[in-house]
Design an enzyme around this catalytic site. Structure first.
Site, PDB file in Angstrom:
ATOM      1  N   LYS A  11     159.108  21.295  93.934  1.00  0.00           N
ATOM      2  CA  LYS A  11     160.108  20.531  93.185  1.00  0.00           C
ATOM      3  C   LYS A  11     161.520  21.121  93.345  1.00  0.00           C
ATOM      4  CE  LYS A  11     156.806  19.049  89.598  1.00  0.00           C
ATOM      5  NZ  LYS A  11     156.559  18.998  88.119  1.00  0.00           N
ATOM      6  N   TYR A  51     154.864   9.020  89.269  1.00  0.00           N
ATOM      7  CA  TYR A  51     154.557   9.422  87.897  1.00  0.00           C
ATOM      8  C   TYR A  51     154.221   8.237  86.996  1.00  0.00           C
ATOM      9  CZ  TYR A  51     156.008  14.293  88.698  1.00  0.00           C
ATOM     10  OH  TYR A  51     156.103  15.601  89.121  1.00  0.00           O
ATOM     11  N   PHE A  59     159.111  12.187  77.730  1.00  0.00           N
ATOM     12  CA  PHE A  59     159.868  12.949  78.728  1.00  0.00           C
ATOM     13  C   PHE A  59     159.960  12.232  80.072  1.00  0.00           C
ATOM     14  CE2 PHE A  59     155.460  14.436  78.587  1.00  0.00           C
ATOM     15  CZ  PHE A  59     155.060  14.237  79.904  1.00  0.00           C
ATOM     16  N   ARG A  92     145.120  23.400  92.420  1.00  0.00           N
ATOM     17  CA  ARG A  92     145.456  23.259  90.993  1.00  0.00           C
ATOM     18  C   ARG A  92     145.340  24.600  90.273  1.00  0.00           C
ATOM     19  NH1 ARG A  92     147.882  18.849  88.181  1.00  0.00           N
ATOM     20  NH2 ARG A  92     146.566  19.044  86.355  1.00  0.00           N
ATOM     21  N   THR A  98     150.319  22.987  83.097  1.00  0.00           N
ATOM     22  CA  THR A  98     151.615  22.307  83.165  1.00  0.00           C
ATOM     23  C   THR A  98     152.768  23.132  82.593  1.00  0.00           C
ATOM     24  OG1 THR A  98     150.382  20.258  82.914  1.00  0.00           O
ATOM     25  CG2 THR A  98     152.768  20.138  82.574  1.00  0.00           C
ATOM     26  N   ARG A 109     152.911  28.629  88.428  1.00  0.00           N
ATOM     27  CA  ARG A 109     153.740  28.203  87.293  1.00  0.00           C
ATOM     28  C   ARG A 109     153.909  29.329  86.283  1.00  0.00           C
ATOM     29  NH1 ARG A 109     151.220  22.139  86.451  1.00  0.00           N
ATOM     30  NH2 ARG A 109     152.621  21.020  87.884  1.00  0.00           N
ATOM     31  N   ASN A 123     158.597  23.703  86.355  1.00  0.00           N
ATOM     32  CA  ASN A 123     157.244  24.197  86.653  1.00  0.00           C
ATOM     33  C   ASN A 123     156.926  24.208  88.149  1.00  0.00           C
ATOM     34  OD1 ASN A 123     156.576  21.548  87.081  1.00  0.00           O
ATOM     35  ND2 ASN A 123     154.997  21.437  85.495  1.00  0.00           N
ATOM     36  N   HIS A 126     154.332  20.216  92.087  1.00  0.00           N
ATOM     37  CA  HIS A 126     153.305  19.238  91.734  1.00  0.00           C
ATOM     38  C   HIS A 126     152.089  19.517  92.590  1.00  0.00           C
ATOM     39  CE1 HIS A 126     151.240  15.450  91.054  1.00  0.00           C
ATOM     40  NE2 HIS A 126     151.004  15.442  92.355  1.00  0.00           N
ATOM     41  N   GLU A 137     148.341   9.572  95.892  1.00  0.00           N
ATOM     42  CA  GLU A 137     149.612  10.265  96.100  1.00  0.00           C
ATOM     43  C   GLU A 137     149.877  10.527  97.589  1.00  0.00           C
ATOM     44  OE1 GLU A 137     149.103  13.697  93.631  1.00  0.00           O
ATOM     45  OE2 GLU A 137     149.326  12.546  91.766  1.00  0.00           O
TER      46      GLU A 137
HETATM   47  P1  IDP Z   1     150.769  18.322  85.826  1.00  0.00           P
HETATM   48  O1  IDP Z   1     151.982  18.363  86.720  1.00  0.00           O
HETATM   49  O2  IDP Z   1     150.323  19.686  85.408  1.00  0.00           O
HETATM   50  O3  IDP Z   1     149.640  17.483  86.386  1.00  0.00           O
HETATM   51  P2  IDP Z   1     151.332  16.121  84.003  1.00  0.00           P
HETATM   52  O4  IDP Z   1     150.872  16.033  82.594  1.00  0.00           O
HETATM   53  O5  IDP Z   1     150.705  15.219  85.012  1.00  0.00           O
HETATM   54  O6  IDP Z   1     151.212  17.659  84.448  1.00  0.00           O
HETATM   55  O7  IDP Z   1     152.894  15.895  83.980  1.00  0.00           O
HETATM   56  C1  IDP Z   1     153.603  15.709  85.180  1.00  0.00           C
HETATM   57  C2  IDP Z   1     154.905  16.474  85.096  1.00  0.00           C
HETATM   58  O8  IDP Z   1     155.659  16.004  83.997  1.00  0.00           O
HETATM   59  C3  IDP Z   1     154.769  17.967  84.841  1.00  0.00           C
HETATM   60  O9  IDP Z   1     154.485  18.721  86.004  1.00  0.00           O
HETATM   61  C4  IDP Z   1     156.139  18.296  84.267  1.00  0.00           C
HETATM   62  O10 IDP Z   1     157.118  18.368  85.323  1.00  0.00           O
HETATM   63  C5  IDP Z   1     156.431  17.073  83.440  1.00  0.00           C
HETATM   64  N1  IDP Z   1     156.023  17.266  82.052  1.00  0.00           N
HETATM   65  C6  IDP Z   1     154.763  17.256  81.537  1.00  0.00           C
HETATM   66  N2  IDP Z   1     154.769  17.485  80.226  1.00  0.00           N
HETATM   67  C7  IDP Z   1     156.068  17.655  79.883  1.00  0.00           C
HETATM   68  C8  IDP Z   1     156.723  17.924  78.636  1.00  0.00           C
HETATM   69  O11 IDP Z   1     156.117  18.039  77.569  1.00  0.00           O
HETATM   70  N3  IDP Z   1     158.093  18.026  78.686  1.00  0.00           N
HETATM   71  C9  IDP Z   1     158.794  17.880  79.840  1.00  0.00           C
HETATM   72  N4  IDP Z   1     158.216  17.642  81.023  1.00  0.00           N
HETATM   73  C10 IDP Z   1     156.877  17.521  81.040  1.00  0.00           C
HETATM   74 MG    MG Z   2     149.463  15.371  86.710  1.00  0.00          MG
END
Ligand code: IDP
Ligand code: MG
Length: 167
Positions: A11, A51, A59, A92, A98, A109, A123, A126, A137
């Site tokens: 990212k 997304y 968010f 993963r 996350t 992360r 973070n 992805h 994806e």
């Molecule tokens: P992941 O990337 O661990 O699979 P997801 O829940 O799929 O997590 O969320 C996708 C992305 O959305 C995360 O990697 C992060 O960049 C963002 N994200 C997830 N939860 C939050 C939050 O609570 N606040 C801000 N950004 C978030």
């Molecule tokens: Mg995800």
């Protein structure tokens, strides 16, 4: 163990902080093959499509801005496809959960991610969550011609990136 393909997107926050090399070094330790890699300027449509499951989350708008690089003034990402045994779960696991502060401290992360003082979740990368996401994806981000081999047998598809990214 089944060979699988999984999508990794380094990212803009990681690109800006000069962490792409460290991310790749850690992922290389998994001994998976890299079957696709490119620089992508993410447009809004690709961001929304990638997304789309998170559309209703509070968010979501911030996330679209983040992946486009608008929050870091770094408007590109590195997209890669890793291939090999249990690639999805292993990438993963190396990625970590996350929220950077809740992630395993030895994960990417957990060790490199952060919450900024202004509350932006940085973070780093992805990584596809499961086989269904990985296939969707990879087909969104890559064409079959861009991969060393087609992880989905003889199927062909037209990448969503070509349709959605403003170059
Ligand atoms: P992941 O990337 O661990 O699979 P997801 O829940 O799929 O997590 O969320 C996708 C992305 O959305 C995360 O990697 C992060 O960049 C963002 N994200 C997830 N939860 C939050 C939050 O609570 N606040 C801000 N950004 C978030
Ligand atoms: Mg995800």
């Amino acid at each position: 163990m089944t060979d699988e393909a999984t999508l990794v997107v380094i990212k803009p926050d990681a690109i800006k902080r000069g962490l792409a090399g460290r991310v790749l070094s850690r992922l290389e330790e998994l001994r998976l093959e890299i079957i696709g890699a490119k620089v992508v300027r993410v447009g809004r449509e690709l961001a929304e499509e990638h997304y789309k499951a998170l559309r209703e989350r509070p968010f979501f708008e911030e996330l679209l801005e983040l992946i486009q690089g608008n929050l870091h003034d770094t408007r590109y990402v590195l997209a890669l496809v890793f291939w090999g045994p249990e690639a999805i779960a292993r990438v993963r696991q190396a990625t970590g959960s996350t929220h950077p502060e809740k992630a395993d401290p030895l994960s990417l992360r957990g060790s490199l991610g952060r919450m900024t003082t202004t509350g932006v979740m940085e973070n780093i990368l992805h990584a596809s969550a499961d086989a269904i996401d990985a296939e969707r994806e990879i087909k969104l981000w890559f064409t079959p011609q861009e991969l060393l081999h087609n992880p989905f047998g003889s199927q062909h598809w037209e990448s969503g990136v070509r349709r959605t990214v403003q170059r």
